[in-house]
Design an enzyme around this catalytic site. Structure first.
Site, PDB file in Angstrom:
ATOM      1  N   ARG A  95       0.894  -1.536  -0.231  1.00  0.00           N
ATOM      2  CA  ARG A  95      -0.112   0.072   0.296  1.00  0.00           C
ATOM      3  C   ARG A  95       1.046   1.477  -0.256  1.00  0.00           C
ATOM      4  O   ARG A  95       1.196   1.006   0.890  1.00  0.00           O
ATOM      5  CB  ARG A  95      -0.976  -0.023   1.037  1.00  0.00           C
ATOM      6  CG  ARG A  95      -1.377   1.006   0.928  1.00  0.00           C
ATOM      7  CD  ARG A  95      -2.668   1.202   2.628  1.00  0.00           C
ATOM      8  NE  ARG A  95      -3.456   2.936   2.504  1.00  0.00           N
ATOM      9  CZ  ARG A  95      -3.929   3.242   3.278  1.00  0.00           C
ATOM     10  NH1 ARG A  95      -3.474   3.117   4.588  1.00  0.00           N
ATOM     11  NH2 ARG A  95      -4.146   4.235   3.172  1.00  0.00           N
ATOM     12  N   HIS A 140      -3.266  10.960   1.126  1.00  0.00           N
ATOM     13  CA  HIS A 140      -2.705  10.689   2.786  1.00  0.00           C
ATOM     14  C   HIS A 140      -2.292  12.035   2.881  1.00  0.00           C
ATOM     15  O   HIS A 140      -1.160  11.580   2.971  1.00  0.00           O
ATOM     16  CB  HIS A 140      -1.490   9.353   2.061  1.00  0.00           C
ATOM     17  CG  HIS A 140      -1.477   8.376   3.652  1.00  0.00           C
ATOM     18  ND1 HIS A 140      -2.203   7.064   3.452  1.00  0.00           N
ATOM     19  CD2 HIS A 140      -1.450   9.138   4.972  1.00  0.00           C
ATOM     20  CE1 HIS A 140      -1.763   7.393   4.810  1.00  0.00           C
ATOM     21  NE2 HIS A 140      -1.335   8.050   5.216  1.00  0.00           N
ATOM     22  N   GLU A 186      -7.434   7.966   6.330  1.00  0.00           N
ATOM     23  CA  GLU A 186      -7.838   8.524   8.089  1.00  0.00           C
ATOM     24  C   GLU A 186      -8.941   9.936   8.073  1.00  0.00           C
ATOM     25  O   GLU A 186      -8.073  10.275   8.585  1.00  0.00           O
ATOM     26  CB  GLU A 186      -6.912   8.821   8.685  1.00  0.00           C
ATOM     27  CG  GLU A 186      -6.446   7.056   8.945  1.00  0.00           C
ATOM     28  CD  GLU A 186      -5.371   7.164   9.643  1.00  0.00           C
ATOM     29  OE1 GLU A 186      -4.893   8.007  10.547  1.00  0.00           O
ATOM     30  OE2 GLU A 186      -4.374   5.998  10.065  1.00  0.00           O
ATOM     31  N   ASN A 326      -7.813   1.229   9.151  1.00  0.00           N
ATOM     32  CA  ASN A 326      -7.027   1.629   9.940  1.00  0.00           C
ATOM     33  C   ASN A 326      -6.824   1.347  11.603  1.00  0.00           C
ATOM     34  O   ASN A 326      -7.927   2.051  12.110  1.00  0.00           O
ATOM     35  CB  ASN A 326      -6.204   2.722  10.110  1.00  0.00           C
ATOM     36  CG  ASN A 326      -5.620   2.967   8.359  1.00  0.00           C
ATOM     37  OD1 ASN A 326      -5.861   2.116   7.010  1.00  0.00           O
ATOM     38  ND2 ASN A 326      -5.372   4.377   8.228  1.00  0.00           N
ATOM     39  N   TYR A 328      -4.991   0.210  15.789  1.00  0.00           N
ATOM     40  CA  TYR A 328      -3.823  -0.029  16.248  1.00  0.00           C
ATOM     41  C   TYR A 328      -3.387  -0.445  17.601  1.00  0.00           C
ATOM     42  O   TYR A 328      -3.306  -1.294  17.927  1.00  0.00           O
ATOM     43  CB  TYR A 328      -3.147   1.555  16.012  1.00  0.00           C
ATOM     44  CG  TYR A 328      -2.019   1.998  15.064  1.00  0.00           C
ATOM     45  CD1 TYR A 328      -1.210   1.461  14.541  1.00  0.00           C
ATOM     46  CD2 TYR A 328      -2.842   2.323  14.077  1.00  0.00           C
ATOM     47  CE1 TYR A 328      -0.326   1.821  13.313  1.00  0.00           C
ATOM     48  CE2 TYR A 328      -2.574   3.011  12.763  1.00  0.00           C
ATOM     49  CZ  TYR A 328      -0.757   2.131  12.759  1.00  0.00           C
ATOM     50  OH  TYR A 328      -0.875   2.599  11.368  1.00  0.00           O
ATOM     51  N   GLU A 394      -4.158  -0.992   7.863  1.00  0.00           N
ATOM     52  CA  GLU A 394      -2.710  -0.367   8.530  1.00  0.00           C
ATOM     53  C   GLU A 394      -3.272  -0.277   9.851  1.00  0.00           C
ATOM     54  O   GLU A 394      -3.623  -0.826  10.330  1.00  0.00           O
ATOM     55  CB  GLU A 394      -2.297   1.457   9.030  1.00  0.00           C
ATOM     56  CG  GLU A 394      -2.524   1.521   7.631  1.00  0.00           C
ATOM     57  CD  GLU A 394      -2.030   3.431   7.927  1.00  0.00           C
ATOM     58  OE1 GLU A 394      -1.641   4.167   9.410  1.00  0.00           O
ATOM     59  OE2 GLU A 394      -2.594   4.532   7.076  1.00  0.00           O
TER      60      GLU A 394
END
Length: 493
Positions: A95, A140, A186, A326, A328, A394
């Site tokens: 990506r 991005h 995002e 995404n 985390y 992500e």
């Protein structure tokens, strides 16, 4: 002997927590990064200034180490080396993002930078020659600075048409090179942090007002790009287009109804603000009601959350061919009713975010190794958005320790990939791909060069900017080869 037995029990217990199933045959395993964070060459060969170039150059105090991305990983010159790393790891996809400023310096299609176009053509050819699938992000975060100055960027509704023109240019120019597309990465960070809190470029502080205006315009821009692909390019190129949603899982702080409601608010404001219009149509109902109520109490004549017209709701609904996620970490969420006062996105949510004391901290206040949160998040997305195809675009481990013996990163990857397998096989989540962030250390926005997420270390002090293999790169290579998280002879098909 007792110590030995205890050690064996702990080892077996840990092993039993890891799903032994193999990844499905067509499951995608890859790595990711973005133009601003790795390319460098910030003004080379006709590239113009982006909002992040401008932000880092003019407000260095807002970057942790006062650095910028002028050179970064120098992937503008070292892309073949980067592709070789991905090839050596045996991964399916990479990506990456196209820098709007590199191909269209003024942001408009009447000024094409052929050197920038050729750079991406070269990158795509290198990927193709090495059997690696490109997953391409159009935006991005690197808006041309000139568009921010001339029209206010995403605060201006005409950004939808400009972004559509840019998307059409990329689909026309690189349509034969890429089948997987992401429109915008995002959007919560773009709008809430960039146009609300002002901590990210372009640094606009309009909390609880500008961030919602940005959200509406951004979704219309995404939908414009999706419709252009659907109407003009899908039949020929047979690709897929999505928007990324991002967020931490919000675990209810207790079993009481107020904390459960706070968790839902956190998820719908953080993820649903962008996911719901795309997958279900319109803003989430609880978001609409809450912002409207608080706006009235604050003395506004109408809601701070701008309404979509019926036509716009229909135009945005259904404009994602898969759900790009995404994710985390996980945080607890407890009810914390905010007093009426200044408009604020966080006050609209009214949920206190906190971590349990037994969670192992890292260098980031918001980051904890809790793979069960990913599994819960995937199930929430499945149930909320009618079981879409999901690609994790992500997921990765962040620290401020640039050691090569990065066992904590390996522990994180193993756990989160195991959660993916649990979601696929136990929960029937339609998860079709996983993308680790990142292949290598990079310029981490306001974190500068002080946060490390790479499976390859970058020595930014060395003029050659070498890529140095970490232990996690070997681990991820083994996963890609075996398609399994444990010893191959113990894997279950």
């Amino acid at each position: 002997m007792k110590l030995f037995l205890l050690s064996c029990i702990i080892t077996l217990s840990f092993a039993q927590d890891i799903n032994p199933r193999k990844f499905p045959p067509n499951f995608l395993l890859g790595v990711a990064n973005a133009a601003t964070q790795i390319e460098g060459g910030w003004n080379e060969d006709g590239k113009s200034e982006s909002i992040w170039d401008h932000f880092a150059h003019n407000f260095p105090e807002k970057i942790a180490d006062k650095s910028n991305a002028d050179i970064a990983c120098d992937s503008y010159h070292k892309y073949k080396e980067d592709v070789a790393l991905i090839k050596a790891m045996g991964l399916n996809h990479y990506r990456l993002s196209i820098a709007w400023t590199r191909v269209l310096p003024t942001g408009r299609t009447d000024n094409v930078n052929e050197a920038g176009v050729q750079y991406y053509k070269n990158v795509f050819k290198e990927l193709r020659d090495n059997g690696i699938i490109p997953m391409v992000t159009l935006y991005h975060w690197d808006l041309p600075q000139i568009l921010q100055e001339e029209m206010g960027g995403f605060m201006n509704e005409s950004i939808a048409d400009l972004f559509g023109d840019y998307a059409r240019f990329c689909f026309e120019t690189f349509g034969e090179d890429a089948k997987w597309w992401v429109t915008i990465n995002e959007p919560k960070q773009v709008c809430q942090v960039g146009y609300g809190a002002g901590r990210y470029a372009p640094g606009i502080k309009s909390n609880g007002v500008g961030d919602y205006v940005c959200a509406k315009n951004l979704l219309l821009a995404h939908a414009r790009a999706w419709h252009i692909y659907d109407e003009e390019f899908r039949e020929k190129n047979q690709g897929k287009v999505a928007i990324v949603v991002d967020g931490s899982w919000a675990e209810p702080g207790s079993d009481n109804e107020a904390d459960k409601a706070a968790s839902e608010r956190a998820l719908h404001f953080g993820v649903g603000l962008y996911g719901n219009p795309v997958f279900n149509g319109d803003w989430p109902e609880l978001v609409k009601q809450r912002v409207a109520e608080r706006s009235k109490l604050e003395g506004f004549s109408e809601s701070r959350l701008p309404a979509f017209t019926d036509e716009q709701i229909k135009y945005i609904n259904g404009t994602s061919d898969y759900l790009a996620l995404n994710h985390y970490s996980t945080m607890m969420a407890s009810d914390s009713e905010a007093p009426i006062g200044q408009p604020s996105f966080d006050n609209d949510i009214s949920a206190r975010s906190w971590a349990k004391p037994e969670w192992t901290p890292t260098s980031q206040w918001w980051f904890y190794d809790l793979p069960w949160g990913l599994r819960k998040f995937l199930n929430w997305l499945k149930n909320t958005y009618n079981n879409p195809e999901i690609v994790i675009t992500e997921n990765g481990y962040v620290d401020n320790d640039d050691t090569l013996e990065d066992d904590r990163r390996i522990h994180y990857l193993r756990g989160y990939l195991s959660a993916c397998l649990d979601a696929i096989y136990e929960d029937k989540v339609n998860l079709i791909g996983y993308t680790a962030w990142s292949i290598m250390d990079d310029w981490e926005w306001t974190g500068g060069y002080s946060s490390f997420l790479g499976m390859y270390k970058i020595d930014f002090k060395d003029p050659d900017i070498p890529r140095i293999k970490r232990k996690s790169a070997g681990y991820f290579t083994t996963i890609a080869h075996n398609r399994c998280l444990i010893d191959l002879d113990k894997c279950i098909e």
